[in-house]
Design an enzyme around this catalytic site. Sequence first.
Site, PDB file in Angstrom:
ATOM      1  N   ARG A  56      -4.713  -8.423 -20.331  1.00 17.20           N
ATOM      2  CA  ARG A  56      -5.711  -8.094 -21.362  1.00 17.20           C
ATOM      3  C   ARG A  56      -5.201  -7.052 -22.356  1.00 17.20           C
ATOM      4  O   ARG A  56      -5.788  -6.851 -23.411  1.00 17.20           O
ATOM      5  CB  ARG A  56      -7.043  -7.666 -20.725  1.00 17.20           C
ATOM      6  N   ASP A  59     -11.609   1.474 -23.758  1.00 19.21           N
ATOM      7  CA  ASP A  59     -11.935   1.366 -22.340  1.00 19.21           C
ATOM      8  C   ASP A  59     -11.763   2.695 -21.621  1.00 19.21           C
ATOM      9  O   ASP A  59     -10.966   3.533 -22.052  1.00 19.21           O
ATOM     10  CB  ASP A  59     -10.976   0.384 -21.651  1.00 19.21           C
ATOM     11  N   GLU A 115       2.473  -7.986   8.941  1.00 24.92           N
ATOM     12  CA  GLU A 115       2.491  -6.548   9.200  1.00 24.92           C
ATOM     13  C   GLU A 115       3.241  -5.779   8.105  1.00 24.92           C
ATOM     14  O   GLU A 115       2.907  -4.658   7.773  1.00 24.92           O
ATOM     15  CB  GLU A 115       3.144  -6.300  10.573  1.00 24.92           C
ATOM     16  N   PRO A 172       0.813  -1.215   0.000  1.00 24.88           N
ATOM     17  CA  PRO A 172       0.000   0.000   0.000  1.00 24.88           C
ATOM     18  C   PRO A 172       0.852   1.273   0.000  1.00 24.88           C
ATOM     19  O   PRO A 172       0.330   2.365  -0.188  1.00 24.88           O
ATOM     20  CB  PRO A 172      -0.815  -0.117   1.303  1.00 24.88           C
TER      21      PRO A 172
END
Length: 231
Positions: A151, A166, A114, A87
């Site tokens: 893709r 897209d 963690e 993150p």
Amino acid sequence: MKIDILTLFPDMVEPVINQSILHRAQEDGHVEIRVHDYREYSTDKHRSVDDYPYGGGAGMVLRVEPVVRALRDLDRKRNALRILMTPQGIPYSQARAKTLAKNDRIIILCGHYEGYDERIRDYFDVEISIGDYILTGGEIAAMVVVDSLVRLLPGVLNNEASAEEDSFSEGLLEYPHYTRPRVFEGKAVPDVLLSGDHGKIEVWRKEQALSRTKKRRPDLYERYLKRRKDK
Ligand SMILES: C[S@@+](CC[C@H](N)C(=O)[O-])C[C@H]1O[C@@H](n2cnc3c(N)ncnc32)[C@H](O)[C@@H]1O
């Protein structure tokens, strides 16, 4: 393209890569995806991959040795792009997917616990986050990356144009789609789509993409306008 996924939970990854377009892309030889349990690279008798953090604190930390051993085994020529799922990484985007899709070889590490022993970071080329929230592990995040870039590989989608149109590929959200019936509960398909006039349809779709982006994602819209101006 070859993709190696390093995970402690291969069973989370296997079902995803063996379905639908990801499965077909492998069958057709566009991509080879291999899944490795990096616990296999632990040398202690309990095959542990985590340990307590120096300095104390909550949670366990992923150890550096098994990860580096796995990387050295899988990437002997050091020619893979090594991606760390975290993150704390660069926010993932369609633009990033396009860049990644240009690589011949990718290795992705799914974290757990963690966090990582900080020294693990030195062995990776790029750190990627799929958003400002915390998942329990990197598997789902890695699947987001793998799915979105596979893709984009030439030949994977039957209709190449669909990836180009897209949302985000041009910096805008995609225009609305309709299919049969022509009218459903009083809601009719816009006349222009039934007109057969491809020029008009193209203009309508562009206008829709612009107004939709302006309304739903003013941040993208502003960036799009700025890019147009700079050009
Ligand atoms: C519980 S998280 C650890 C979060 C860590 N304590 C921190 O604050 O950075 C465990 C693992 O899940 C994965 N992960 C969690 N959220 C993610 C996200 N938003 N993007 C990418 N990977 C994520 C990473 O591999 C991470 O090492």
